[in-house]
Scaffold this motif. Sequence first.
Motif, PDB file in Angstrom:
ATOM      1  N   GLY A   1       0.807  -1.207   0.000  1.00  0.00           N
ATOM      2  CA  GLY A   1       0.000   0.000   0.000  1.00  0.00           C
ATOM      3  C   GLY A   1       0.842   1.260   0.000  1.00  0.00           C
ATOM      4  O   GLY A   1       2.037   1.248  -0.317  1.00  0.00           O
ATOM      5  N   LEU A   2       0.211   2.374   0.346  1.00  0.00           N
ATOM      6  CA  LEU A   2       0.856   3.672   0.495  1.00  0.00           C
ATOM      7  C   LEU A   2       0.633   4.156   1.921  1.00  0.00           C
ATOM      8  O   LEU A   2      -0.414   3.905   2.511  1.00  0.00           O
ATOM      9  CB  LEU A   2       0.270   4.705  -0.469  1.00  0.00           C
ATOM     10  CG  LEU A   2       0.460   4.486  -1.964  1.00  0.00           C
ATOM     11  CD1 LEU A   2      -0.356   5.509  -2.741  1.00  0.00           C
ATOM     12  CD2 LEU A   2       1.930   4.612  -2.348  1.00  0.00           C
ATOM     13  N   TYR A   3       1.613   4.835   2.481  1.00  0.00           N
ATOM     14  CA  TYR A   3       1.410   5.467   3.776  1.00  0.00           C
ATOM     15  C   TYR A   3       1.896   6.902   3.703  1.00  0.00           C
ATOM     16  O   TYR A   3       2.828   7.224   2.949  1.00  0.00           O
ATOM     17  CB  TYR A   3       2.112   4.706   4.901  1.00  0.00           C
ATOM     18  CG  TYR A   3       3.599   4.906   4.985  1.00  0.00           C
ATOM     19  CD1 TYR A   3       4.160   5.808   5.897  1.00  0.00           C
ATOM     20  CD2 TYR A   3       4.468   4.188   4.170  1.00  0.00           C
ATOM     21  CE1 TYR A   3       5.532   5.994   5.973  1.00  0.00           C
ATOM     22  CE2 TYR A   3       5.836   4.359   4.251  1.00  0.00           C
ATOM     23  CZ  TYR A   3       6.368   5.257   5.153  1.00  0.00           C
ATOM     24  OH  TYR A   3       7.724   5.444   5.230  1.00  0.00           O
ATOM     25  N   THR A   4       1.250   7.782   4.440  1.00  0.00           N
ATOM     26  CA  THR A   4       1.645   9.182   4.490  1.00  0.00           C
ATOM     27  C   THR A   4       2.838   9.320   5.433  1.00  0.00           C
ATOM     28  O   THR A   4       2.733   9.040   6.624  1.00  0.00           O
ATOM     29  CB  THR A   4       0.488  10.065   4.973  1.00  0.00           C
ATOM     30  OG1 THR A   4      -0.626   9.901   4.078  1.00  0.00           O
ATOM     31  CG2 THR A   4       0.896  11.534   4.991  1.00  0.00           C
ATOM     32  N   ALA A   5       3.962   9.732   4.885  1.00  0.00           N
ATOM     33  CA  ALA A   5       5.195   9.826   5.665  1.00  0.00           C
ATOM     34  C   ALA A   5       5.298  11.193   6.343  1.00  0.00           C
ATOM     35  O   ALA A   5       4.704  12.180   5.898  1.00  0.00           O
ATOM     36  CB  ALA A   5       6.401   9.603   4.770  1.00  0.00           C
ATOM     37  N   SER A   6       6.066  11.239   7.417  1.00  0.00           N
ATOM     38  CA  SER A   6       6.357  12.484   8.123  1.00  0.00           C
ATOM     39  C   SER A   6       7.859  12.715   8.108  1.00  0.00           C
ATOM     40  O   SER A   6       8.640  11.790   8.359  1.00  0.00           O
ATOM     41  CB  SER A   6       5.865  12.427   9.572  1.00  0.00           C
ATOM     42  OG  SER A   6       4.470  12.254   9.631  1.00  0.00           O
ATOM     43  N   VAL A   7       8.267  13.933   7.782  1.00  0.00           N
ATOM     44  CA  VAL A   7       9.663  14.351   7.904  1.00  0.00           C
ATOM     45  C   VAL A   7       9.718  15.312   9.082  1.00  0.00           C
ATOM     46  O   VAL A   7       9.030  16.339   9.093  1.00  0.00           O
ATOM     47  CB  VAL A   7      10.170  15.025   6.622  1.00  0.00           C
ATOM     48  CG1 VAL A   7      11.613  15.493   6.791  1.00  0.00           C
ATOM     49  CG2 VAL A   7      10.072  14.058   5.437  1.00  0.00           C
ATOM     50  N   LEU A   8      10.515  14.957  10.091  1.00  0.00           N
ATOM     51  CA  LEU A   8      10.493  15.695  11.351  1.00  0.00           C
ATOM     52  C   LEU A   8      11.874  16.207  11.713  1.00  0.00           C
ATOM     53  O   LEU A   8      12.902  15.604  11.366  1.00  0.00           O
ATOM     54  CB  LEU A   8       9.981  14.800  12.487  1.00  0.00           C
ATOM     55  CG  LEU A   8       8.592  14.195  12.312  1.00  0.00           C
ATOM     56  CD1 LEU A   8       8.300  13.233  13.453  1.00  0.00           C
ATOM     57  CD2 LEU A   8       7.531  15.282  12.239  1.00  0.00           C
TER      58      LEU A   8
END
Length: 212
Positions: A76-83
Motif C-alpha cells: 500500500g501507500l502510507y503518508t510519511a512524516s519528515v520531522l
Amino acid sequence: KDIIFKSEATNILVYDDSLSAWLFQDNVISTTGDIYGANLRPSTDVIMASGNGIDFSAAANATGRTSDLLDDYEEGLYTASVLATTSGTFTLGSTEDSLAYTKIGRLCHVQGNLHITSSSSPVGDVTISLPFTGASLTDAADTLYMPIAVRGHGQSPTHYEGYFARLIAGGSVLTLYKQSSGGVMNKIVAADDLDTDFNISISLSYIAGAAV
C-alpha cells in the motif's frame, strides 16, 4: 454461497455449489485437516488465520534459521512524516507526501519521493517515519544504513560523498546521515544542512517488527 463437504472414505471433498466447481481441484482434505494432492488450485482467496501461514519446514534450511513460516503479505501507500527532532517543522507537498511499501513475511520494502515545500525553524536531527518499526535482533543484525538521495537542499555538497538513512533496533523512523570524504558519518542537522524546499528519494528494504 453453498459450500458442500462430501465425505469419501477418510477424506473430505469441498464443493462450491454456486460456482459449480470444486474449491480444491485434484486435492482432498483429510479428516485431520491436511490438504494434499497434485496441485492446490482454489477458486477463491485463501484466508489465513492470524499467526498462520505457509510452512516451509520441509525444505532445506540454513544454519541459524529461526522460522519457516511465511505469515504475512501487505502492500500500500502510507503518508510519511519528515520531522526535526528538537523543534520546528517541515511541510510536505500534498502530491508527494506518501511512500509505497510492500511487506512479505518480515521483510518490508519502502520507496518513493518526498517533496518538502517549506519549513518553520527546524532544529535537530532529520527523520522520516516508517510503516513498521525495525526488528530487534541479536549481534547487531538489525543494523541498517542505506543510501538515499537528498536533492535541492540548497547547501554545498562538495565535501560530502553521500547521504544515508539509519534505522536502529526497534526504531520507527529513519535518521538521515551524511558521509564526509574521509568516511566520517554525521547526522544531518536540519538548520545547517537543509533549506526550505528540497526532495528526499528513498528505496530500501529492512526487517520489520510491529506496525506503527
